[in-house]
Design a protein around this motif. Sequence first.
Motif, PDB file in Angstrom:
ATOM      1  N   LEU A   1      59.126  12.254  71.300  1.00  0.00           N
ATOM      2  CA  LEU A   1      58.620  12.631  72.617  1.00  0.00           C
ATOM      3  C   LEU A   1      59.796  12.940  73.514  1.00  0.00           C
ATOM      4  CD1 LEU A   1      56.210  12.882  74.612  1.00  0.00           C
ATOM      5  CD2 LEU A   1      56.578  10.475  75.187  1.00  0.00           C
ATOM      6  N   ASN A   2      59.855  14.185  73.997  1.00  0.00           N
ATOM      7  CA  ASN A   2      60.915  14.628  74.890  1.00  0.00           C
ATOM      8  C   ASN A   2      62.305  14.398  74.298  1.00  0.00           C
ATOM      9  OD1 ASN A   2      59.058  15.472  76.841  1.00  0.00           O
ATOM     10  ND2 ASN A   2      58.929  13.408  77.709  1.00  0.00           N
ATOM     11  N   ASP A   3      62.416  14.632  72.982  1.00  0.00           N
ATOM     12  CA  ASP A   3      63.702  14.551  72.267  1.00  0.00           C
ATOM     13  C   ASP A   3      64.336  13.169  72.287  1.00  0.00           C
ATOM     14  OD1 ASP A   3      63.700  17.257  71.507  1.00  0.00           O
ATOM     15  OD2 ASP A   3      64.502  17.853  73.466  1.00  0.00           O
ATOM     16  N   GLU A   4      63.533  12.142  72.565  1.00  0.00           N
ATOM     17  CA  GLU A   4      64.050  10.777  72.491  1.00  0.00           C
ATOM     18  C   GLU A   4      64.034  10.314  71.037  1.00  0.00           C
ATOM     19  OE1 GLU A   4      65.346   9.085  74.972  1.00  0.00           O
ATOM     20  OE2 GLU A   4      64.977  10.731  76.389  1.00  0.00           O
ATOM     21  N   THR A   5      64.428   9.067  70.781  1.00  0.00           N
ATOM     22  CA  THR A   5      64.507   8.532  69.426  1.00  0.00           C
ATOM     23  C   THR A   5      63.188   8.735  68.688  1.00  0.00           C
ATOM     24  OG1 THR A   5      66.061   6.843  70.176  1.00  0.00           O
ATOM     25  CG2 THR A   5      64.998   6.498  68.023  1.00  0.00           C
ATOM     26  N   PRO A   6      63.222   9.448  67.561  1.00  0.00           N
ATOM     27  CA  PRO A   6      61.966   9.776  66.883  1.00  0.00           C
ATOM     28  C   PRO A   6      61.428   8.607  66.060  1.00  0.00           C
ATOM     29  CG  PRO A   6      63.810  10.682  65.658  1.00  0.00           C
ATOM     30  CD  PRO A   6      64.384  10.072  66.916  1.00  0.00           C
ATOM     31  N   GLU A   7      60.112   8.664  65.820  1.00  0.00           N
ATOM     32  CA  GLU A   7      59.443   7.760  64.891  1.00  0.00           C
ATOM     33  C   GLU A   7      59.413   8.448  63.525  1.00  0.00           C
ATOM     34  OE1 GLU A   7      58.224   4.780  65.423  1.00  0.00           O
ATOM     35  OE2 GLU A   7      58.251   4.609  67.623  1.00  0.00           O
ATOM     36  N   GLU A   8      59.645   7.673  62.464  1.00  0.00           N
ATOM     37  CA  GLU A   8      59.719   8.247  61.126  1.00  0.00           C
ATOM     38  C   GLU A   8      58.522   7.833  60.283  1.00  0.00           C
ATOM     39  OE1 GLU A   8      62.346   7.160  57.329  1.00  0.00           O
ATOM     40  OE2 GLU A   8      63.516   8.214  58.866  1.00  0.00           O
ATOM     41  N   VAL A   9      57.941   8.796  59.572  1.00  0.00           N
ATOM     42  CA  VAL A   9      56.856   8.538  58.631  1.00  0.00           C
ATOM     43  C   VAL A   9      57.219   9.203  57.308  1.00  0.00           C
ATOM     44  CG1 VAL A   9      54.418   8.853  58.092  1.00  0.00           C
ATOM     45  CG2 VAL A   9      55.125   8.466  60.456  1.00  0.00           C
ATOM     46  N   VAL A  10      57.162   8.443  56.226  1.00  0.00           N
ATOM     47  CA  VAL A  10      57.419   8.991  54.898  1.00  0.00           C
ATOM     48  C   VAL A  10      56.084   9.211  54.204  1.00  0.00           C
ATOM     49  CG1 VAL A  10      58.489   8.614  52.649  1.00  0.00           C
ATOM     50  CG2 VAL A  10      59.658   7.857  54.734  1.00  0.00           C
ATOM     51  N   ILE A  11      55.817  10.453  53.808  1.00  0.00           N
ATOM     52  CA  ILE A  11      54.573  10.825  53.141  1.00  0.00           C
ATOM     53  C   ILE A  11      54.862  11.000  51.656  1.00  0.00           C
ATOM     54  CG2 ILE A  11      52.636  12.435  53.095  1.00  0.00           C
ATOM     55  CD1 ILE A  11      52.949  11.100  55.773  1.00  0.00           C
ATOM     56  N   ASP A  12      54.130  10.257  50.806  1.00  0.00           N
ATOM     57  CA  ASP A  12      54.320  10.394  49.369  1.00  0.00           C
ATOM     58  C   ASP A  12      52.964  10.420  48.668  1.00  0.00           C
ATOM     59  OD1 ASP A  12      53.415   7.745  49.296  1.00  0.00           O
ATOM     60  OD2 ASP A  12      55.456   6.928  49.288  1.00  0.00           O
ATOM     61  N   GLU A  13      52.994  10.339  47.336  1.00  0.00           N
ATOM     62  CA  GLU A  13      51.755  10.442  46.564  1.00  0.00           C
ATOM     63  C   GLU A  13      50.765   9.329  46.909  1.00  0.00           C
ATOM     64  OE1 GLU A  13      54.797  10.539  45.388  1.00  0.00           O
ATOM     65  OE2 GLU A  13      55.066  12.105  43.868  1.00  0.00           O
ATOM     66  N   GLY A  14      51.272   8.182  47.290  1.00  0.00           N
ATOM     67  CA  GLY A  14      50.396   7.045  47.532  1.00  0.00           C
ATOM     68  C   GLY A  14      49.714   7.036  48.883  1.00  0.00           C
ATOM     69  N   ASN A  15      50.273   7.750  49.866  1.00  0.00           N
ATOM     70  CA  ASN A  15      49.689   7.683  51.210  1.00  0.00           C
ATOM     71  C   ASN A  15      49.444   9.045  51.841  1.00  0.00           C
ATOM     72  OD1 ASN A  15      52.198   8.622  51.960  1.00  0.00           O
ATOM     73  ND2 ASN A  15      52.826   6.789  53.064  1.00  0.00           N
ATOM     74  N   ALA A  16      49.449  10.108  51.019  1.00  0.00           N
ATOM     75  CA  ALA A  16      49.304  11.465  51.562  1.00  0.00           C
ATOM     76  C   ALA A  16      47.955  11.700  52.206  1.00  0.00           C
ATOM     77  CB  ALA A  16      49.552  12.505  50.465  1.00  0.00           C
ATOM     78  N   ASP A  17      46.926  10.942  51.775  1.00  0.00           N
ATOM     79  CA  ASP A  17      45.597  11.146  52.360  1.00  0.00           C
ATOM     80  C   ASP A  17      45.237  10.039  53.343  1.00  0.00           C
ATOM     81  OD1 ASP A  17      45.430   9.190  50.493  1.00  0.00           O
ATOM     82  OD2 ASP A  17      43.622   9.936  49.503  1.00  0.00           O
ATOM     83  N   VAL A  18      46.251   9.343  53.856  1.00  0.00           N
ATOM     84  CA  VAL A  18      46.040   8.275  54.830  1.00  0.00           C
ATOM     85  C   VAL A  18      46.453   8.773  56.207  1.00  0.00           C
ATOM     86  CG1 VAL A  18      46.710   5.936  55.510  1.00  0.00           C
ATOM     87  CG2 VAL A  18      46.401   6.490  53.098  1.00  0.00           C
ATOM     88  N   VAL A  19      45.687   8.429  57.222  1.00  0.00           N
ATOM     89  CA  VAL A  19      46.039   8.805  58.588  1.00  0.00           C
ATOM     90  C   VAL A  19      47.153   7.888  59.097  1.00  0.00           C
ATOM     91  CG1 VAL A  19      45.239   8.932  60.965  1.00  0.00           C
ATOM     92  CG2 VAL A  19      43.753   9.707  59.114  1.00  0.00           C
ATOM     93  N   HIS A  20      48.212   8.481  59.592  1.00  0.00           N
ATOM     94  CA  HIS A  20      49.324   7.720  60.160  1.00  0.00           C
ATOM     95  C   HIS A  20      49.283   7.903  61.680  1.00  0.00           C
ATOM     96  CE1 HIS A  20      51.234   7.224  56.141  1.00  0.00           C
ATOM     97  NE2 HIS A  20      50.630   8.384  55.910  1.00  0.00           N
ATOM     98  N   LEU A  21      49.151   6.820  62.396  1.00  0.00           N
ATOM     99  CA  LEU A  21      48.980   6.870  63.851  1.00  0.00           C
ATOM    100  C   LEU A  21      50.261   6.422  64.546  1.00  0.00           C
ATOM    101  CD1 LEU A  21      47.046   7.264  66.259  1.00  0.00           C
ATOM    102  CD2 LEU A  21      46.454   4.844  66.048  1.00  0.00           C
ATOM    103  N   LEU A  22      50.797   7.271  65.388  1.00  0.00           N
ATOM    104  CA  LEU A  22      51.975   6.951  66.190  1.00  0.00           C
ATOM    105  C   LEU A  22      51.595   7.006  67.665  1.00  0.00           C
ATOM    106  CD1 LEU A  22      54.623   9.149  64.320  1.00  0.00           C
ATOM    107  CD2 LEU A  22      54.150   6.722  63.988  1.00  0.00           C
TER     108      LEU A  22
END
Length: 474
Positions: free
Chosen positions: A278-299
């Motif tokens: 948000l506004n180029d501040e420190t980003p949140e990281e999410v790793v998407i792989d085979e195990g969680n590709a169909d899971v909703v990730h909420l930030l």
Amino acid sequence: MEATDYDAPEAQMQAETYVATGYQRLVTFEVDGGGFSLFGGAPADPFLTAYGLMQFTDMASVYPVDEALLQRTAQWLLAQQQGDGSWVDQGYSEHWRIDSKVPTTAYITWALIEAGYRDAPEVERAIAMLREAAASPSQGESWGEGNSADAYSLALVANALAAYDAEDGATRAVLDQLYAMRMTGDGTVYWEPATASFMGGSGNSGSLETTALAALAFMRSGSHADAVSGALTYLVQGKDSWGTWQTTQATILSLKALLTAAEAGGQAEGSATVLVSLNDETPEEVVIDEGNADVVHLLTFDEGFSQTGEDQVGIKVSGGQAGNLMYQVATRYYVPWDRVAPAPEAESPVEIDVDYDRTSLAVNDEVTVDVEARLKEGVVRMALIDLGVPPGFDVVREDLGQLVEKGVISRYELTGRQVIVYVEDLSAEAPLRFSLRLRARFPLRAQTPPSSAYDYYNPETAAVREPLMVTVSE
């Protein structure tokens, strides 16, 4: 989670709790003698019974549904079939005529096939009836409103026929007819129903239901892939800021379509890293792989906003292949009620008044709340009145119980800050008027939550009554 071996015990336990609670609640709507109705009272309705059968069939894959319940529900439906192989709507919704045999038959047939009754003689007769009707989609009262096949009706027929035999010539013909009805715009494909759905969905919610049904039929039959892609884009874009699709039915069908697409596409290969800022501040990281590709990730970002009110969300993806990633950005903010512009009178088909007989009282005193809901025209099959309850007050439940006993309201639910009242067949000719009491428990000065009234399957047209300030002395 079971299909992907996704290890999240806490989330799985929560999901199982929701399913168990929902199952126990759903079975209370079964009517003595078989079938289901809106609130469990006689008579049972064929469409709602088929809807229930489809729910329980889906649920049985992750929860121990009573097999006897499934069997007697299906048998009750089979026993309601007419001599010509059809089922008729018994007036659950005012949007459908009693002789709308085709869409009613299509939905019930689809539910029975999903429940494992594909080879039942009654289903075979129904399929024959649907194929005959589909051969003449522009004529015959059996199609219901308008005496011809609209996109919603045809989508129901397409799903029933595709579930029975996706390769049959009649199925392919119906799918082609449905494809020809598509509408396009800005990279999307969608369908607009000519009338409201069984659940009363119209406007945006009706289009979401119809588009999801069309996408399901095409995916099940492996046809018109271009329309499927555009329809899924339309559904993704149609998700609201709450993570749903406006109404229960539109949400269920949209999720069915998206899940079917995810299953057909298989698991993602490799992994990807997504950085959200948000506004180029420190980003949140999410790793998407085979195990969680169909899971909703909420930030959630709850700080770092610009003082100008203009904020920028940045999304960067790097790494391997993680499938077709989709995202949604939603904002929520609050403004004082005196700055909220009143909605134009023509926008909402319903009006609501909520009046307290006093707003200053003492602890243990009671205040009477008078409620009036008015429909400007027509009839709403299911209206909801959402009454805000001020903090520190108890609702006098016997008032609501008497309203149910007298038939003034159909049902009610209490939450911490609201009373939800269900009203069947709210008519412009008969405004709804009732009263209930609230009892003050603590000394305080507080604002009530807002109250609203709306058509359950068209919530975007809600009428809202602003909050009141209430003072309670010792």
